[in-house]
Design an enzyme around this catalytic site. Sequence first.
Site, short mmCIF file in Angstrom:
data_model
loop_
_atom_site.label_atom_id
_atom_site.label_comp_id
_atom_site.label_asym_id
_atom_site.label_seq_id
_atom_site.Cartn_x
_atom_site.Cartn_y
_atom_site.Cartn_z
N ASP A 11 79.25 83.99 72.04
CA ASP A 11 80.41 84.66 71.43
C ASP A 11 79.90 85.92 70.74
OD1 ASP A 11 82.52 85.50 69.83
OD2 ASP A 11 83.13 83.48 69.26
N ARG A 48 84.03 92.24 56.12
CA ARG A 48 84.31 90.82 55.88
C ARG A 48 83.83 90.38 54.50
NH1 ARG A 48 83.86 87.76 61.80
NH2 ARG A 48 84.76 89.51 62.94
N GLU A 104 83.77 85.90 74.96
CA GLU A 104 83.10 84.60 75.02
C GLU A 104 82.76 84.23 76.47
OE1 GLU A 104 84.99 81.38 72.78
OE2 GLU A 104 86.14 82.91 71.71
P1 TTP Z 1 86.93 86.81 68.09
O1 TTP Z 1 85.72 86.35 68.81
O2 TTP Z 1 87.85 85.83 67.54
O3 TTP Z 1 86.49 87.72 66.88
P2 TTP Z 1 85.29 88.73 66.74
O4 TTP Z 1 84.42 88.75 67.93
O5 TTP Z 1 85.87 90.04 66.36
O6 TTP Z 1 84.53 88.17 65.48
P3 TTP Z 1 83.49 86.99 65.40
O7 TTP Z 1 82.22 87.62 64.93
O8 TTP Z 1 84.05 86.08 64.37
O9 TTP Z 1 83.36 86.34 66.72
O10 TTP Z 1 87.78 87.78 69.00
C1 TTP Z 1 87.18 88.71 69.89
C2 TTP Z 1 87.94 90.02 69.89
O11 TTP Z 1 89.28 89.80 70.26
C3 TTP Z 1 87.99 90.67 68.55
O12 TTP Z 1 86.91 91.54 68.33
C4 TTP Z 1 89.28 91.40 68.55
C5 TTP Z 1 90.14 90.70 69.56
N1 TTP Z 1 91.21 89.94 68.92
C6 TTP Z 1 92.52 90.28 69.19
O13 TTP Z 1 92.79 91.19 69.95
N2 TTP Z 1 93.51 89.58 68.59
C7 TTP Z 1 93.26 88.55 67.74
O14 TTP Z 1 94.18 87.95 67.23
C8 TTP Z 1 91.89 88.21 67.48
C9 TTP Z 1 91.54 87.10 66.56
C10 TTP Z 1 90.90 88.93 68.09
MG MG Z 2 83.54 87.02 68.77
#
Ligand code: TTP
Ligand code: MG
Length: 547
Positions: A11, A48, A104
């Site tokens: 991820d 954050r 992911e």
């Molecule tokens: P995530 O993997 O949930 O978040 P992230 O990668 O930004 O942070 P983390 O370090 O906690 O993994 O989501 C991946 C991407 O998807 C994120 O960068 C932005 C996008 N996204 C959306 O478009 N809508 C949403 O509601 C969320 C949660 C994320």
């Molecule tokens: Mg992420």
Amino acid sequence: MDHSRTIVHIDLDCFYAQVEELKNTELKTLPFGVQQQNFVITSNYIAREYGIKKCMLISEAKKLCPNLILVRGEDLHDYRQISYKVTSLLQKYSHLVERLGLDENFIDVSKLVSERLQNGAEISIVGNIFGDISSLCDCGCSDRLKVGTEIAQDMREQIKNELNLTCCAGIAHNKLLAKLIGSKHKPDNQTVIFPNSAVELMLSLNNLSKIPSIGLALGKQLSNMNIKSVSDLQESDFLKIKKLLGPEKAKTVYDLSFGIDPSPVKSSGKPQSIGIEDACKSISAEKEVKEKLKQLLNRLLILVAEDGRIPKTVKLTVRKFDKNNKVSTRETRQCNINTSLFDIKSLSKLSESNENKLMTTIMRLFTKIVKTDKPYLITLLGLAFTKFLEKPNEKNSTLTNFLIKDIEVQSVTNIENLTFSNTTPDILPSTSYVENPEAEPEPSPKKCKFSNLIAKKRFFKEQDDCASPSKLKVAELRLNSTEKPTDTNQNICCPPNANKEVFQELPKDIQQELWEEYKQSRDTDRACSSNLKKSKPNSILNYLVKH
Ligand code: TTP
Ligand code: MG
């Protein structure tokens, strides 16, 4: 219990934010968030620290961190492109890579693990360990998972070195545990869990909704039965769940609560559509629209070239702003395009005339969405290719290539008839489409039975490209036609104006019909050279003309 697999879940950390940092390195040291509409959809880890969370309202985020920098994140082009780079990098470790969203990936590394174990190299655990490891299972999974941690480390290092991105990894013997455990230490870290700690991990989840397969609806159903936590589920009366969900789903859900997940890592393959969108400052002239779409098309073609497949359908997205009602609506239309517009050797570039043809098609879609004789305001334009043909293998049968090409030529006539559309008020989440009553796909024109048959064969080939083993394969098509027709064999000849090589590869019944057709037209018109011109417009003979 089966612990034979080794699964890594990757991820990417604050994914969209990292991509923005790659584009503008100054952001790296500042708190910043990626904005879509009124929300911060993600932020870098500096932000954050101020308490900014994903999907927070901008107003709320600004209260927590007044210096928060915001970057618009509506155009997914760069995110998507980098996302696929990560996946292709991971595909070097295993062909079983399953994408989940843009950031992911699950990777089943079982094969690589057993190879490394066979090599007899020393094994060490890399990264964090969840739970007690004093009494590990002795089925061999412990060593396999340890090797898994080394592989995960290699993957993360490679992603960092080659793509300049950090990520988290979870290592476990199934997908559920791998995904859950990866987020235990963030960012830029990795964690392994051994099977003996599965139940402990599940019980550490404070909510059923933390189990990835339990969505809102299922959560509600369970909650109605007073099953609110993982331990509630573990201790619940299985028969009652079975009654509510049916035997299969009940078993899956019940197993998940104990960390049991037999679901396989499914190879994701190529994306179903390749597209880009650009939010623009209001456009109200057709000339500007065309210019913008041309730019989008050129960017899109670069992505298509990277992908390697030949587009078959183009989709246009338009967001219109209604000044009177102060609402934006998104509408999409799509239609088939002629695959011969593309040069398979250089997909990123169209010849000038082909580009003009494609632009004419796209503008035709535009005028279906926007009434250009009235004032309008466009705030977003998007282009996507949504169906593809695999690039024909150079060594493929000439028949396949030939037929694919020619049937597509015919489909040009379908452009008008194959438009579909979706309209959605922009305030709705992008998944809730409002059907446009005009959007019903109109039936395509009736085809003659030859072209139907060939279209069917081609259709099956496409299905085959999508790894559907039950469908008729092109190889079978060729096998069926290995008996070459001879003049003496049922008195079938290749019509003189047809391509002999291709003709010989056709099934016998089609050869016969072709021959009959040719004879008929020859009888009605003695002049052999004019046979073709006189044949019916949809005749298969048209496909077989020597070029
Ligand atoms: P995530 O993997 O949930 O978040 P992230 O990668 O930004 O942070 P983390 O370090 O906690 O993994 O989501 C991946 C991407 O998807 C994120 O960068 C932005 C996008 N996204 C959306 O478009 N809508 C949403 O509601 C969320 C949660 C994320
Ligand atoms: Mg992420």
